[in-house]
Design a protein around this motif. Structure first.
Motif, PDB file in Angstrom:
ATOM      1  N   TYR A 242       7.837   8.791  -6.352  1.00 47.46           N
ATOM      2  CA  TYR A 242       8.757   9.404  -5.077  1.00 47.46           C
ATOM      3  C   TYR A 242       9.924   8.292  -4.845  1.00 47.46           C
ATOM      4  O   TYR A 242       9.820   7.133  -5.116  1.00 47.46           O
ATOM      5  CB  TYR A 242       8.085   9.559  -3.898  1.00 47.46           C
ATOM      6  CG  TYR A 242       7.277   8.205  -3.302  1.00 47.46           C
ATOM      7  CD1 TYR A 242       8.055   7.347  -2.627  1.00 47.46           C
ATOM      8  CD2 TYR A 242       6.090   8.185  -3.455  1.00 47.46           C
ATOM      9  CE1 TYR A 242       7.539   6.359  -2.019  1.00 47.46           C
ATOM     10  CE2 TYR A 242       5.259   7.294  -3.162  1.00 47.46           C
ATOM     11  CZ  TYR A 242       6.025   6.348  -2.252  1.00 47.46           C
ATOM     12  OH  TYR A 242       5.272   5.197  -1.781  1.00 47.46           O
ATOM     13  N   ASP A 243      11.077   8.641  -4.276  1.00 49.49           N
ATOM     14  CA  ASP A 243      12.155   7.853  -4.235  1.00 49.49           C
ATOM     15  C   ASP A 243      12.112   7.144  -2.780  1.00 49.49           C
ATOM     16  O   ASP A 243      11.362   7.480  -1.764  1.00 49.49           O
ATOM     17  CB  ASP A 243      13.547   8.534  -4.137  1.00 49.49           C
ATOM     18  CG  ASP A 243      14.152   9.122  -5.269  1.00 49.49           C
ATOM     19  OD1 ASP A 243      13.427   8.398  -6.384  1.00 49.49           O
ATOM     20  OD2 ASP A 243      14.572  10.191  -5.478  1.00 49.49           O
TER      21      ASP A 243
ATOM     22  N   TYR B 107       8.700  -6.947  -8.380  1.00 48.08           N
ATOM     23  CA  TYR B 107       7.744  -6.013  -7.967  1.00 48.08           C
ATOM     24  C   TYR B 107       8.404  -4.909  -7.354  1.00 48.08           C
ATOM     25  O   TYR B 107       7.712  -3.596  -7.607  1.00 48.08           O
ATOM     26  CB  TYR B 107       7.032  -6.859  -6.822  1.00 48.08           C
ATOM     27  CG  TYR B 107       5.816  -6.159  -6.175  1.00 48.08           C
ATOM     28  CD1 TYR B 107       4.584  -6.507  -6.443  1.00 48.08           C
ATOM     29  CD2 TYR B 107       6.034  -5.412  -5.096  1.00 48.08           C
ATOM     30  CE1 TYR B 107       3.422  -5.763  -5.961  1.00 48.08           C
ATOM     31  CE2 TYR B 107       4.941  -4.564  -4.358  1.00 48.08           C
ATOM     32  CZ  TYR B 107       3.635  -4.895  -4.788  1.00 48.08           C
ATOM     33  OH  TYR B 107       2.642  -4.137  -4.168  1.00 48.08           O
ATOM     34  N   ILE B 108       9.426  -4.856  -6.851  1.00 47.55           N
ATOM     35  CA  ILE B 108       9.949  -3.820  -6.294  1.00 47.55           C
ATOM     36  C   ILE B 108      10.350  -2.747  -7.471  1.00 47.55           C
ATOM     37  O   ILE B 108      10.297  -1.630  -7.622  1.00 47.55           O
ATOM     38  CB  ILE B 108      11.084  -4.016  -5.455  1.00 47.55           C
ATOM     39  CG1 ILE B 108      10.969  -4.875  -4.252  1.00 47.55           C
ATOM     40  CG2 ILE B 108      11.956  -2.579  -4.930  1.00 47.55           C
ATOM     41  CD1 ILE B 108       9.914  -4.285  -3.257  1.00 47.55           C
ATOM     42  N   ASP B 109      11.091  -3.345  -8.417  1.00 52.01           N
ATOM     43  CA  ASP B 109      11.589  -2.752  -9.767  1.00 52.01           C
ATOM     44  C   ASP B 109      10.095  -1.958 -10.367  1.00 52.01           C
ATOM     45  O   ASP B 109      10.256  -0.893 -10.712  1.00 52.01           O
ATOM     46  CB  ASP B 109      12.030  -3.688 -10.662  1.00 52.01           C
ATOM     47  CG  ASP B 109      13.536  -4.226 -10.207  1.00 52.01           C
ATOM     48  OD1 ASP B 109      14.260  -3.413  -9.489  1.00 52.01           O
ATOM     49  OD2 ASP B 109      13.912  -5.367 -10.720  1.00 52.01           O
TER      50      ASP B 109
ATOM     51  N   ASN C  60       1.017  -1.226   0.075  1.00 50.91           N
ATOM     52  CA  ASN C  60      -0.074  -0.116   0.011  1.00 50.91           C
ATOM     53  C   ASN C  60       0.810   1.191   0.100  1.00 50.91           C
ATOM     54  O   ASN C  60       0.672   2.133   0.936  1.00 50.91           O
ATOM     55  CB  ASN C  60      -1.014   0.037   1.125  1.00 50.91           C
ATOM     56  CG  ASN C  60      -2.152   0.914   1.117  1.00 50.91           C
ATOM     57  OD1 ASN C  60      -2.279   1.373   0.017  1.00 50.91           O
ATOM     58  ND2 ASN C  60      -2.649   1.488   2.328  1.00 50.91           N
ATOM     59  N   PRO C  61       1.748   1.490  -1.070  1.00 52.26           N
ATOM     60  CA  PRO C  61       2.747   2.480  -1.141  1.00 52.26           C
ATOM     61  C   PRO C  61       2.103   3.837  -1.094  1.00 52.26           C
ATOM     62  O   PRO C  61       2.707   4.713  -1.037  1.00 52.26           O
ATOM     63  CB  PRO C  61       3.658   2.151  -1.977  1.00 52.26           C
ATOM     64  CG  PRO C  61       2.975   1.274  -3.153  1.00 52.26           C
ATOM     65  CD  PRO C  61       1.828   0.500  -2.202  1.00 52.26           C
TER      66      PRO C  61
ATOM     67  N   LEU D 269      12.612  10.810   5.059  1.00 47.95           N
ATOM     68  CA  LEU D 269      12.958   9.555   4.211  1.00 47.95           C
ATOM     69  C   LEU D 269      12.152   8.600   3.940  1.00 47.95           C
ATOM     70  O   LEU D 269      11.480   8.113   5.246  1.00 47.95           O
ATOM     71  CB  LEU D 269      14.468   8.900   5.035  1.00 47.95           C
ATOM     72  CG  LEU D 269      15.050   7.695   4.486  1.00 47.95           C
ATOM     73  CD1 LEU D 269      15.409   8.178   2.917  1.00 47.95           C
ATOM     74  CD2 LEU D 269      16.075   7.098   5.240  1.00 47.95           C
ATOM     75  N   THR D 270      11.514   8.305   2.901  1.00 47.55           N
ATOM     76  CA  THR D 270      10.474   7.295   2.954  1.00 47.55           C
ATOM     77  C   THR D 270      11.107   5.938   2.682  1.00 47.55           C
ATOM     78  O   THR D 270      12.107   5.530   1.826  1.00 47.55           O
ATOM     79  CB  THR D 270       9.713   7.509   1.394  1.00 47.55           C
ATOM     80  OG1 THR D 270       9.127   8.948   1.486  1.00 47.55           O
ATOM     81  CG2 THR D 270       8.812   6.585   1.338  1.00 47.55           C
ATOM     82  N   VAL D 271      10.627   5.107   3.575  1.00 52.47           N
ATOM     83  CA  VAL D 271      11.118   3.609   3.520  1.00 52.47           C
ATOM     84  C   VAL D 271       9.989   2.856   3.411  1.00 52.47           C
ATOM     85  O   VAL D 271       8.797   2.756   4.093  1.00 52.47           O
ATOM     86  CB  VAL D 271      11.576   3.339   5.016  1.00 52.47           C
ATOM     87  CG1 VAL D 271      12.023   1.884   5.023  1.00 52.47           C
ATOM     88  CG2 VAL D 271      12.712   4.332   5.331  1.00 52.47           C
TER      89      VAL D 271
END
Length: 364
Positions: A265-266, A255-257, A152-153, A242-244
């Motif tokens: 966003y980074d 999936y991460i890629d 849920n990013p 800092l987004t983690v």
């Protein structure tokens, strides 16, 4: 008419107003009016509530303070435990953390306080789920970790909007606008940049709205009315984030890629549960806090390389002296430094000299 009714009336007027260059000033004044009313409402609530309840006021400790910001069950408590060896309760259901839990992360000689606050829900800044009390803790942070679930990013923007609503501006810097109240003389605005986002008449309307009937304003940055109001409110705080992205152990690398391509966003992908990328996270936190190490060398002795003095990058010799003892600089004759900030080892420097990371310093 209540404050909320006044705000609703202004919002309705804004909704009816077409957005274009001709209405920019009018909309800016209306937004300024809403911001002033919300600030009055916040002050009224603070006065009526009195002292903040137990668990929501935490004394700042260590060399810097980080607050973990996230929705319930995103893994904040697990991350705190793995970074600091704290004992925050962990369970797979919402609202496990009911108070603010502090921990200390030791990294590269720095003692960094990390606060695990109860999970935020949408509407927290309006009081839902004790949200205002919880979010108030974030105002003391030097850095915010915005922790989001790998599944849920998109909630990141919701979290950032909640802290914006309480006067925090994530990843922004204070506008270069100086406002000075005076006893007389009316309003004088000096434009040093050639403003394109505001005009002087709109600024004067907003200044009168905030009862700055006699004031001098110097504009050194081309910004809009919202940021101008931020300067007027005076309680606006600018905090880096800092987004983690947590729980990456539950998905594959592709999936991460894909998220890296589609999210706007980074982020740093981690697994708090399995310690994936936690060392990289520690390094990024240290870099984001912009801390440096100074090795103190007592007169006639060797430098203390075991326990460096941790300061913010850009601090002066005077700042260092004040951190050690507020009266130290009164008795200080001069300072010698060995390291990257001087031309030769043992160079004498003044109080306004700015040392660099791993410089060695002796007070005389």
């Amino acid at each position: 008419m209540s404050i909320q009714e006044k705000i609703k009336g202004i919002e309705d007027e804004m909704a009816r107003t077409q957005v274009n260059k001709a209405t920019n000033r009018h909309l800016g004044v209306l937004r300024a009016r809403i911001a002033r009313l919300k600030e009055q409402d916040r002050e009224r609530i603070e006065r009526g509530r009195g002292k903040v309840g137990e668990g929501y006021t935490v004394r700042k400790d260590g060399d810097a303070t980080i607050v973990l910001l996230g929705f319930p069950s995103v893994g904040k408590s697990t991350l705190l435990n793995h970074l600091t060896n704290s004992k925050s309760k962990v369970a797979a259901y919402d609202f496990t953390t009911l108070t603010v839990i502090p921990g200390i992360m030791n990294y590269r000689g720095a003692k960094i306080q990390i606060l695990d606050i109860p999970g935020i829900i949408k509407g927290a800044s309006e009081g839902k789920g004790l949200g205002k009390r919880i979010l108030s803790v974030t105002r003391s942070a030097d850095l915010l970790i915005v922790l989001v679930d790998v599944f849920n990013p998109v909630v990141r923007e919701v979290l950032l909007n909640e802290i914006r609503n309480i006067g925090i501006r994530p990843d922004e810097e204070s506008p270069r606008i100086n406002i000075e109240k005076r006893g007389s003389g009316g309003i004088v605005i000096t434009d040093m940049v050639g403003m394109t986002e505001m005009d002087k008449e709109g600024m004067m309307q907003i200044l009168r709205e905030y009862r700055y009937h006699n004031s001098r304003v110097v504009v050194r940055e081309d910004v809009g009315y919202d940021k101008f109001v931020d300067v007027l409110l005076k309680n606006t705080i600018y905090i880096p984030t800092l987004t983690v992205l947590n729980k990456i152990d539950m998905v594959d690398e592709s999936y991460i890629d894909e998220l890296k391509k589609t999210l706007g966003y980074d982020f740093l992908p981690i697994s708090a549960d399995t310690d994936v990328n936690l060392e990289e996270l520690k390094e990024k936190l240290f870099e984001k806090l912009d801390l440096i190490r100074i090795y103190m060398r007592p007169k006639g002795e060797n430098p203390d390389f075991e326990e460096p003095l941790i300061i913010r990058n850009g601090s002066s010799i005077e700042d260092i002296a004040d951190k050690i003892h507020r009266n130290l600089k009164k008795d200080l004759r001069f300072t010698r430094i060995w390291g990257k900030s001087v031309k030769f080892g043992g160079q004498k420097v003044s109080l306004n000299h700015v040392p660099m990371d791993e410089d060695i310093l002796t007070f005389y």
